[in-house]
Design an enzyme around this catalytic site. Structure first.
Site, mmCIF file in Angstrom:
data_model
loop_
_atom_site.group_PDB
_atom_site.id
_atom_site.type_symbol
_atom_site.label_atom_id
_atom_site.label_comp_id
_atom_site.label_asym_id
_atom_site.label_seq_id
_atom_site.Cartn_x
_atom_site.Cartn_y
_atom_site.Cartn_z
ATOM 1 N N SER A 52 38.373 -1.989 37.514
ATOM 2 C CA SER A 52 38.060 -1.539 38.869
ATOM 3 C C SER A 52 36.801 -2.296 39.303
ATOM 4 O O SER A 52 35.939 -2.586 38.485
ATOM 5 C CB SER A 52 37.858 -0.029 38.911
ATOM 6 N N VAL A 54 33.867 -2.020 40.849
ATOM 7 C CA VAL A 54 32.476 -1.673 40.563
ATOM 8 C C VAL A 54 32.190 -1.752 39.069
ATOM 9 O O VAL A 54 31.177 -2.283 38.652
ATOM 10 C CB VAL A 54 32.140 -0.262 41.101
ATOM 11 N N CYS A 55 33.144 -1.217 38.257
ATOM 12 C CA CYS A 55 32.926 -1.255 36.806
ATOM 13 C C CYS A 55 32.758 -2.685 36.351
ATOM 14 O O CYS A 55 31.913 -2.983 35.524
ATOM 15 C CB CYS A 55 34.111 -0.692 36.044
ATOM 16 N N GLY A 56 33.625 -3.562 36.890
ATOM 17 C CA GLY A 56 33.531 -4.957 36.494
ATOM 18 C C GLY A 56 32.137 -5.474 36.760
ATOM 19 O O GLY A 56 31.501 -6.060 35.892
ATOM 20 N N MET A 59 29.593 -3.855 34.168
ATOM 21 C CA MET A 59 29.633 -4.384 32.805
ATOM 22 C C MET A 59 29.218 -5.859 32.783
ATOM 23 O O MET A 59 28.545 -6.320 31.872
ATOM 24 C CB MET A 59 31.023 -4.195 32.189
#
Lengths: 168, 183
Positions: A52, A54-56, A59
């Site tokens: 997703s 934002v997660c990308g 991280m």
């Protein structure tokens, strides 16, 4: 700030409490055990899902800041309910240099233990825990699910851990 | 639990690349990445804002290369600094944003040639990563200011969390430059 409407309210484990141990898969044949990191600070980054946007970003940003985390001798572990094959593909695509562990079976068990599971959505909250070298929660922060919390809070927590170490 | 305030931790100063009035009504700081397509779009928006606001606005660019996913972004930022060392930071900055599809090392050298830079000096500075510490300093100052992706804007030192299209930024800048209304 908008409150979480899709799930029962969570109460993330507070500062000062020992971080519950876990052993989770990072690849089909490798596991990561939290207790193996005793003796150094640990950053636990719970996040909702691989891939997703934002997660990308979150991280990938942490990957970029790894040298600063290492300067504090801190280890970083990413945790989501995604399976190991998904983690492997995601980590490879984003060239991540830290372990992503799979809170997959029973689903979200560790996130529930830490009080950061979204029951309505079936994913982890976007939650950060910084543990001291004895495995005690030193700082924690839960972000709105769509907001990348960045890394400033983590670095501030690691610095304050070092201050404590220097004065004790 | 309260979020840390998202304000600029490294004040704008002599180390910065600045366009505009030294004593402006509004300072717009951008953290950007030369290989990020969104930053490429933001470059067009910023150029228009500079035209529109003129001397009211001071614009500052700082590097935030996410090299994990943009392998050429780090050296491109160093190239802008190397050009800056020869007095042509903004010329290279514009060159990079208008040629985002080609930021490999030979292309960077070609742009330096087009800008009339001292090429032996430019290539040697890139090969030795003379400007890498400066780029990293920008990056870390962004991390410590709550930058979590690019482009990221600060208006008068406060992070702008909304959209960054021309209209939204123009309204936010105008609001920051407006005198406090009398009660």
């Amino acid at each position: 700030m908008k409150h979480n409407t899709s799930s029962a309210p969570n109460s993330p484990l507070p500062e000062g409490q020992p971080a519950p141990d876990f052993t989770l898969h990072t690849t089909p044949d490798q596991t990561v055990a939290l207790r193996d990191f005793r003796g150094q600070p640990v950053i636990l980054a719970f996040y909702p899902a691989d891939w997703s946007p934002v997660c990308g970003d979150q991280m990938v940003l942490y990957n970029e800041i790894l040298p600063e985390f290492r300067r504090h001798n801190a280890a970083l572990i990413g945790i989501s309910v995604d399976g190991v094959w998904c983690h492997l593909a995601f980590a490879r695509d984003r060239k991540l240099q830290f372990p992503l562990v799979s809170d997959f079976e029973p689903k979200g068990r560790i996130a529930k233990t830490y009080g950061v599971y979204r029951h309505g959505d079936g994913v982890c909250e976007r939650a950060l825990f910084v543990l001291n070298s004895e495995g005690v929660i030193h700082w924690r922060h839960v972000s709105p699910i769509g907001v990348n919390p960045g890394a400033d809070g983590i670095l501030t927590a690691l610095e304050s851990l070092e201050m404590e170490g220097a004065t004790s | 639990m309260k979020n840390a305030p998202t304000v600029l931790t490294l004040p704008v100063g002599p180390r910065d690349h600045i366009i505009g009035n030294p004593d402006p009504l509004v300072t717009l700081v951008e953290y950007g990445d030369y290989q990020c397509p969104f930053c490429g779009q933001a470059h067009v928006v910023v150029s228009e804002l500079i035209r529109q606001f003129g001397p009211e606005l001071r614009y500052v660019f700082r590097h935030f290369p996410i090299t994990t996913i943009h392998p050429h972004a780090g050296l491109a930022a160093e190239a802008a600094e190397a050009a800056g060392a020869q007095g042509k930071f903004w010329e290279m900055h514009n060159m990079l944003y208008t040629h985002q599809e080609a930021l490999d090392p030979p292309s960077l050298t070609r742009y330096a040639g087009l800008l009339g830079l001292d090429l032996p000096r430019f290539t040697s500075e890139l090969a030795q990563h003379v400007h890498a510490p400066r780029v990293r300093e920008d990056f870390i100052s962004g991390v410590r200011s709550g930058v979590n992706g690019t482009p990221c804007f600060f208006i008068n030192g406060v992070r702008h969390d909304g959209a960054w299209d021309f209209e939204t930024l123009a309204v936010a800048i105008a609001a920051a430059s407006a005198p406090v209304p009398a009660a």
